[in-house]
Design a protein around this motif. Structure first.
Motif, mmCIF file in Angstrom:
data_model
loop_
_atom_site.group_PDB
_atom_site.id
_atom_site.type_symbol
_atom_site.label_atom_id
_atom_site.label_comp_id
_atom_site.label_asym_id
_atom_site.label_seq_id
_atom_site.Cartn_x
_atom_site.Cartn_y
_atom_site.Cartn_z
ATOM 1 N N GLY A 158 44.426 35.685 39.618
ATOM 2 C CA GLY A 158 43.158 36.163 40.421
ATOM 3 C C GLY A 158 43.235 37.142 41.305
ATOM 4 N N ILE A 159 42.445 37.485 42.315
ATOM 5 C CA ILE A 159 42.553 38.030 43.437
ATOM 6 C C ILE A 159 43.684 37.838 44.241
ATOM 7 C CG2 ILE A 159 41.447 38.866 45.761
ATOM 8 C CD1 ILE A 159 38.981 38.555 44.251
ATOM 9 N N GLY A 160 44.781 38.860 44.892
ATOM 10 C CA GLY A 160 45.816 38.459 45.670
ATOM 11 C C GLY A 160 47.073 39.082 45.018
ATOM 12 N N ASP A 161 46.905 39.540 43.736
ATOM 13 C CA ASP A 161 48.268 40.247 43.303
ATOM 14 C C ASP A 161 48.181 41.373 42.892
ATOM 15 O OD1 ASP A 161 50.965 40.164 42.110
ATOM 16 O OD2 ASP A 161 50.614 37.966 42.178
ATOM 17 N N ASP A 162 48.978 42.301 42.339
ATOM 18 C CA ASP A 162 48.890 43.828 42.060
ATOM 19 C C ASP A 162 47.814 43.939 41.011
ATOM 20 O OD1 ASP A 162 50.616 44.709 43.935
ATOM 21 O OD2 ASP A 162 52.266 43.789 42.987
ATOM 22 N N ALA A 163 47.531 43.066 39.988
ATOM 23 C CA ALA A 163 46.636 43.106 38.854
ATOM 24 C C ALA A 163 46.163 41.623 38.608
ATOM 25 C CB ALA A 163 47.190 43.728 37.858
ATOM 26 N N SER A 202 41.369 43.528 59.579
ATOM 27 C CA SER A 202 42.135 44.468 58.834
ATOM 28 C C SER A 202 41.651 44.282 57.259
ATOM 29 C CB SER A 202 43.525 44.144 58.884
ATOM 30 O OG SER A 202 43.712 42.820 58.006
ATOM 31 N N GLU A 203 42.038 45.326 56.506
ATOM 32 C CA GLU A 203 41.539 45.259 55.094
ATOM 33 C C GLU A 203 42.085 44.014 54.488
ATOM 34 O OE1 GLU A 203 43.377 48.484 52.986
ATOM 35 O OE2 GLU A 203 43.788 47.511 51.195
ATOM 36 N N PHE A 204 43.128 43.397 54.715
ATOM 37 C CA PHE A 204 43.700 42.083 54.078
ATOM 38 C C PHE A 204 42.831 41.049 54.787
ATOM 39 C CE2 PHE A 204 46.982 45.454 54.234
ATOM 40 C CZ PHE A 204 46.953 45.632 52.795
ATOM 41 N N GLU A 232 33.573 35.902 36.672
ATOM 42 C CA GLU A 232 34.393 35.656 37.913
ATOM 43 C C GLU A 232 34.880 36.853 38.552
ATOM 44 O OE1 GLU A 232 36.655 32.268 37.415
ATOM 45 O OE2 GLU A 232 38.169 32.901 38.971
ATOM 46 N N LEU A 233 34.840 37.088 39.769
ATOM 47 C CA LEU A 233 35.461 38.453 40.493
ATOM 48 C C LEU A 233 36.744 38.131 40.490
ATOM 49 C CD1 LEU A 233 34.754 40.896 42.171
ATOM 50 C CD2 LEU A 233 35.053 39.712 44.155
ATOM 51 N N ILE A 234 37.646 39.095 39.659
ATOM 52 C CA ILE A 234 38.957 38.872 39.443
ATOM 53 C C ILE A 234 39.981 39.996 40.305
ATOM 54 C CG2 ILE A 234 38.849 37.575 37.373
ATOM 55 C CD1 ILE A 234 39.648 40.380 36.062
ATOM 56 N N LEU A 249 35.034 43.395 38.536
ATOM 57 C CA LEU A 249 35.995 44.033 39.653
ATOM 58 C C LEU A 249 35.166 44.892 40.510
ATOM 59 C CD1 LEU A 249 38.313 44.394 36.611
ATOM 60 C CD2 LEU A 249 39.825 44.409 38.734
ATOM 61 N N LEU A 250 35.533 44.580 41.802
ATOM 62 C CA LEU A 250 34.438 45.361 42.862
ATOM 63 C C LEU A 250 35.561 46.270 43.705
ATOM 64 C CD1 LEU A 250 32.080 45.558 44.419
ATOM 65 C CD2 LEU A 250 32.729 43.518 45.754
ATOM 66 N N ALA A 251 35.288 47.447 43.528
ATOM 67 C CA ALA A 251 35.741 48.631 44.385
ATOM 68 C C ALA A 251 34.563 49.079 45.307
ATOM 69 C CB ALA A 251 36.556 49.727 43.649
#
Ligand code: ADP
Ligand code: MG
Length: 326
Positions: free
Chosen positions: A27-32, A6-8, A118-120, A88-90
């Motif tokens: 970091g990664i895992g929240d809304d921002a 899945s995406e997650f 750092e990838l955030i 940030l990576l989209a």
């Protein structure tokens, strides 16, 4: 067969890591993401998108693409004299190919770690392959090197060598034939450009203007001239051509070589200007960093770029730089 992720699950497996720096509060895992930049520093922010079939060939090695996706963004920060901090990576991906993603992130992370980036955060969606990175860097107040600060009388420099990436594109497209080892070398330049981060930092307070050569020297230097209100005279014979390009400047492939050298994109070298008085300082810093910085011409009053050929005659017309809508 395993159920597709899945995406997650993809985010958890490939993007989420424990924050490495205390300044990444969330970091990664929240809304921002929440970051605490170094007090007193200004932020330099840039975003760059790579689209399959436009910026890279379908089937490009995933690890190389991961490197390049971040490299082209770090190159923009380098051109500003900013120290890269966060990314940030989209990504739009055609499918949840985890082997591909793992390799892509290996290329991305190896370069990120080398520059302590750092990838955030980011975004992950299904769609035609498309990678978009936002980078955030820091620069002391007022120290960013823009395109607008050049003056008549300044010297024009180019880092590294130009033309290899464009020659590789032509060779891969079948327009030019290259020996196997030469193709391997220029292809490496196309697929794994090295962002000139250390040079950009060293040019703070030295360069009057800078940018990275992503679309070709003629067009990119043209941006400095326009923004700074100057003209430039550049000598073809001084331009640091990649050896495979230089070799073709004096034969049947001269037009191809000129196009690669003057209008070839994707080299990600820095083009910068500096007062004459900075010549020795630039030679020293280039030597210390082991990055060639070649004096290629000078700025004058007026507007427009003149490139003088080997006989001192203006080249006309100049090959045009890449323009997505041109
Ligand atoms: P939202 O629905 O709020 O946009 P997402 O579910 O898209 O959040 O993302 C969840 C978390 O994962 C966010 O912190 C987001 O920044 C991060 N994230 C998603 N995709 C990526 C990616 N490609 N690279 C890095 N972080 C990502
Ligand atoms: Mg999202």
């Amino acid at each position: 067969m395993n159920a597709p992720a899945s995406e997650f699950e993809l985010i958890d497996r490939h993007f989420r890591r424990a924050p490495r720096h205390a300044d990444v509060r969330v970091g990664i895992g929240d809304d921002a993401a929440v970051i605490a930049p170094t007090p007193g520093m200004e932020l330099a922010v840039s975003v760059d998108m790579l689209v399959e079939g436009r910026h890279f060939f379908a089937g490009t090695d995933a690890e190389a693409l991961g490197h390049k996706t971040l490299a082209v963004n770090l190159s923009d920060l380098a051109a500003m004299g900013a120290a890269p901090r966060y990314a940030l990576l989209a990504g739009a991906l055609p499918d949840a190919d985890e082997a591909w993603l793992a390799r892509f992130m290996q290329g991305f992370r190896t370069l990120a770690e080398r520059h302590d980036v750092e990838l955030i955060g980011g975004d992950t969606t299904r769609g035609p392959r498309n990678l978009c990175v936002t980078v955030i860097g820091e620069v002391p107040p007022g120290a960013a090197i823009t395109r607008a600060g050049a003056h008549p009388g300044d010297d024009v420099y180019v880092s590294g060598a130009l033309g290899a990436a464009a020659l590789a594109v032509r060779a891969l497209g079948g327009d030019v034939r290259l020996a196997h080892d030469v193709l391997a070398r220029v292809r490496e330049r196309l697929e794994r450009p090295e962002p000139r981060v250390a040079l950009g930092l060293a040019l703070r307070g030295v360069a009057t203007a800078a940018l990275d050569v992503s679309d070709g020297l003629v067009g990119d230097l043209g941006h400095i001239l326009e923004r700074s209100g100057c003209a430039a005279v550049v000598e073809l014979a001084r331009l640091p051509a990649d050896p495979a390009v230089a070799e073709r400047l004096h034969g049947a492939d001269r037009d191809v070589a000129l196009a690669c050298l003057l209008a070839g994109g994707d080299d990600y070298e820095l083009c910068f200007t500096a007062p004459r008085a900075a010549r020795e300082r630039i030679d020293v810093l280039a030597r210390e960093l082991a990055v060639p910085a070649t004096l290629v011409g000078t700025l004058e009053r007026g507007h427009g770029l003149t490139v003088l050929d080997e006989h001192g005659r203006p080249l006309a017309p100049l090959p045009a730089s890449f323009d997505h809508f041109g």
